[in-house]
Design a protein around this motif. Structure first.
Motif, short mmCIF file in Angstrom:
data_model
loop_
_atom_site.label_atom_id
_atom_site.label_comp_id
_atom_site.label_asym_id
_atom_site.label_seq_id
_atom_site.Cartn_x
_atom_site.Cartn_y
_atom_site.Cartn_z
N VAL A 49 -34.37 -16.68 14.75
CA VAL A 49 -34.37 -17.86 13.90
C VAL A 49 -35.72 -17.85 13.17
O VAL A 49 -36.76 -18.08 13.78
CB VAL A 49 -34.20 -19.15 14.72
CG1 VAL A 49 -34.23 -20.37 13.81
CG2 VAL A 49 -32.88 -19.11 15.50
N LEU A 50 -35.69 -17.58 11.87
CA LEU A 50 -36.90 -17.29 11.11
C LEU A 50 -37.14 -18.33 10.02
O LEU A 50 -36.33 -18.47 9.10
CB LEU A 50 -36.77 -15.89 10.49
CG LEU A 50 -37.88 -15.42 9.56
CD1 LEU A 50 -39.20 -15.29 10.31
CD2 LEU A 50 -37.49 -14.09 8.92
N ASP A 51 -38.27 -19.05 10.14
CA ASP A 51 -38.66 -19.96 9.07
C ASP A 51 -39.08 -19.13 7.86
O ASP A 51 -39.89 -18.21 7.97
CB ASP A 51 -39.80 -20.85 9.55
CG ASP A 51 -40.25 -21.85 8.50
OD1 ASP A 51 -39.42 -22.19 7.63
OD2 ASP A 51 -41.42 -22.28 8.54
N ARG A 52 -38.55 -19.46 6.70
CA ARG A 52 -38.88 -18.67 5.51
C ARG A 52 -40.28 -18.96 5.02
O ARG A 52 -40.99 -18.07 4.54
CB ARG A 52 -37.86 -18.95 4.40
CG ARG A 52 -38.05 -18.03 3.21
CD ARG A 52 -37.05 -18.28 2.11
NE ARG A 52 -37.18 -17.26 1.08
CZ ARG A 52 -36.59 -17.34 -0.11
NH1 ARG A 52 -35.83 -18.37 -0.40
NH2 ARG A 52 -36.76 -16.37 -0.99
N ASP A 53 -40.70 -20.22 5.12
CA ASP A 53 -41.95 -20.65 4.50
C ASP A 53 -43.13 -20.60 5.49
O ASP A 53 -43.79 -21.61 5.74
CB ASP A 53 -41.78 -22.06 3.93
CG ASP A 53 -40.60 -22.13 2.98
OD1 ASP A 53 -40.55 -21.30 2.06
OD2 ASP A 53 -39.72 -22.98 3.19
N LEU A 54 -43.37 -19.44 6.04
CA LEU A 54 -44.47 -19.26 6.99
C LEU A 54 -45.77 -18.98 6.24
O LEU A 54 -45.76 -18.26 5.24
CB LEU A 54 -44.18 -18.09 7.93
CG LEU A 54 -43.03 -18.27 8.93
CD1 LEU A 54 -42.69 -16.93 9.55
CD2 LEU A 54 -43.41 -19.28 10.01
N PRO A 55 -46.88 -19.52 6.73
CA PRO A 55 -48.17 -19.19 6.10
C PRO A 55 -48.60 -17.78 6.50
O PRO A 55 -48.17 -17.25 7.51
CB PRO A 55 -49.12 -20.23 6.70
CG PRO A 55 -48.51 -20.57 8.02
CD PRO A 55 -47.02 -20.48 7.84
N GLY A 56 -49.43 -17.17 5.68
CA GLY A 56 -49.91 -15.82 5.99
C GLY A 56 -48.86 -14.79 5.66
O GLY A 56 -48.79 -14.28 4.54
N MET A 57 -48.02 -14.47 6.61
CA MET A 57 -46.95 -13.50 6.41
C MET A 57 -45.66 -14.26 6.17
O MET A 57 -45.10 -14.88 7.07
CB MET A 57 -46.82 -12.57 7.62
CG MET A 57 -45.91 -11.39 7.40
SD MET A 57 -45.93 -10.25 8.81
CE MET A 57 -45.13 -8.82 8.09
N HIS A 58 -45.17 -14.23 4.95
CA HIS A 58 -44.00 -15.00 4.55
C HIS A 58 -42.74 -14.49 5.26
O HIS A 58 -42.63 -13.31 5.60
CB HIS A 58 -43.82 -14.89 3.04
CG HIS A 58 -42.92 -15.92 2.45
ND1 HIS A 58 -41.57 -15.74 2.33
CD2 HIS A 58 -43.19 -17.16 1.95
CE1 HIS A 58 -41.02 -16.81 1.78
NE2 HIS A 58 -41.99 -17.69 1.53
N GLY A 59 -41.79 -15.40 5.47
CA GLY A 59 -40.55 -15.03 6.11
C GLY A 59 -39.79 -13.93 5.37
O GLY A 59 -39.13 -13.10 5.98
N ASP A 60 -39.89 -13.93 4.03
CA ASP A 60 -39.23 -12.87 3.25
C ASP A 60 -39.78 -11.50 3.63
O ASP A 60 -39.03 -10.53 3.76
CB ASP A 60 -39.47 -13.11 1.76
CG ASP A 60 -38.70 -14.33 1.24
OD1 ASP A 60 -37.95 -14.93 2.02
OD2 ASP A 60 -38.88 -14.67 0.05
N GLU A 61 -41.10 -11.43 3.79
CA GLU A 61 -41.74 -10.16 4.14
C GLU A 61 -41.33 -9.71 5.54
O GLU A 61 -41.07 -8.52 5.77
CB GLU A 61 -43.27 -10.31 4.07
CG GLU A 61 -44.03 -9.02 4.30
CD GLU A 61 -45.53 -9.20 4.24
OE1 GLU A 61 -46.25 -8.23 4.56
OE2 GLU A 61 -46.00 -10.30 3.88
N ILE A 62 -41.25 -10.67 6.46
CA ILE A 62 -40.83 -10.34 7.82
C ILE A 62 -39.41 -9.79 7.82
O ILE A 62 -39.11 -8.78 8.47
CB ILE A 62 -40.91 -11.59 8.73
CG1 ILE A 62 -42.36 -12.04 8.87
CG2 ILE A 62 -40.31 -11.30 10.11
CD1 ILE A 62 -42.52 -13.37 9.57
N CYS A 63 -38.54 -10.46 7.09
CA CYS A 63 -37.15 -10.03 7.01
C CYS A 63 -37.05 -8.61 6.47
O CYS A 63 -36.32 -7.77 7.00
CB CYS A 63 -36.35 -11.00 6.14
SG CYS A 63 -34.57 -10.86 6.34
N SER A 64 -37.80 -8.32 5.43
CA SER A 64 -37.79 -6.98 4.84
C SER A 64 -38.30 -5.93 5.83
O SER A 64 -37.76 -4.83 5.93
CB SER A 64 -38.65 -6.95 3.58
OG SER A 64 -38.13 -7.82 2.59
N GLU A 65 -39.35 -6.28 6.58
CA GLU A 65 -39.91 -5.36 7.58
C GLU A 65 -38.90 -5.08 8.68
O GLU A 65 -38.77 -3.95 9.17
CB GLU A 65 -41.19 -5.95 8.17
CG GLU A 65 -42.37 -5.96 7.22
CD GLU A 65 -43.01 -4.59 7.07
OE1 GLU A 65 -42.70 -3.68 7.87
OE2 GLU A 65 -43.82 -4.42 6.15
#
Length: 217
Positions: A49-65
């Motif tokens: 369960v991933l919040d998209r609007d995270l500070p520092g490392m954005h949720g979009d970047e995490i999803c892509s990784e």
């Protein structure tokens, strides 16, 4: 079912974790993107369960990784933005589902359950094994018509063994899938839980110990 919640609002993250644990899920929590990505790559989660609007490392970047690393966990993205464009962007990045804040908690649980069924071979809502009947949706079990009062971990172990369809499941896999990251890998929790589960299931025995491989039904 094992779930990772990545949410920087600590109060919300803990509230979600408590609610999911009450729904008999094993839950780990990360309060920032970097920590969430590290946990996601180290453990085999059914759903993240991933919040998209995270500070520092954005949720979009995490999803892509996660997608680039071959992570097999299903991703449910949370966001305060609810426009169609945001939905399309999130799904295009590799998220499996999308839920706008604020959300109804029963909806969150249902979405997580649906994603988990896609992550692993589906277990029928009601499983029959001889005179053993397990209702995986209602989290109830009975044998020979006798209701079984199973603790959450006992039910989780039973459900995982049934889903293995005769395959031996190691103690390590049981610990990984049914417990959370706080579990000591050297603990006897699995052995104790199996023992209690066997006692509640009664005779004739349902769970078999397979030497050097684990347990199976």
């Amino acid at each position: 079912m094992r779930v990772l919640v990545v949410e920087d609002d600590q109060e919300m993250a803990q509230a979600v974790a408590v609610g999911l644990r009450r729904a008999q899920m094993a839950v780990d929590v990360a309060f920032d993107g970097a920590g969430g990505l590290e946990r996601a790559l180290l453990s085999d989660y059914d759903v993240i369960v991933l919040d998209r609007d995270l500070p520092g490392m954005h949720g979009d970047e995490i999803c892509s990784e996660l997608i680039a690393s071959g992570c097999r966990s299903r991703v449910l993205m949370l966001t305060a933005a609810a426009s169609a464009e945001d939905l399309v962007d999130g799904l295009n990045l590799g998220a499996d589902d999308y839920l706008a804040k604020p959300f109804d908690f029963p909806v969150l649980i249902a979405r997580i359950g649906a994603l988990a069924r896609r992550a692993h071979p589906a277990v029928p809502p009601v499983v029959h094994h001889g005179d053993l009947v397990v209702d995986t949706a209602r989290r109830k079990a009975a044998r020979a018509g006798r209701p079984l009062e199973l603790a959450p971990k006992e039910f989780g172990v039973l459900e995982l063994l049934l889903s293995a369809k005769g395959r031996a499941v190691s103690a390590e896999e049981l610990l990984e899938r049914v417990w959370d990251e706080a579990a000591d890998p050297f603990t006897s929790a699995v052995k104790i839980t199996i023992s209690r589960l066997r006692a509640k299931l009664g005779e004739p025995p349902v769970i078999e110990t397979v030497a050097k491989r684990g347990y199976r039904i």
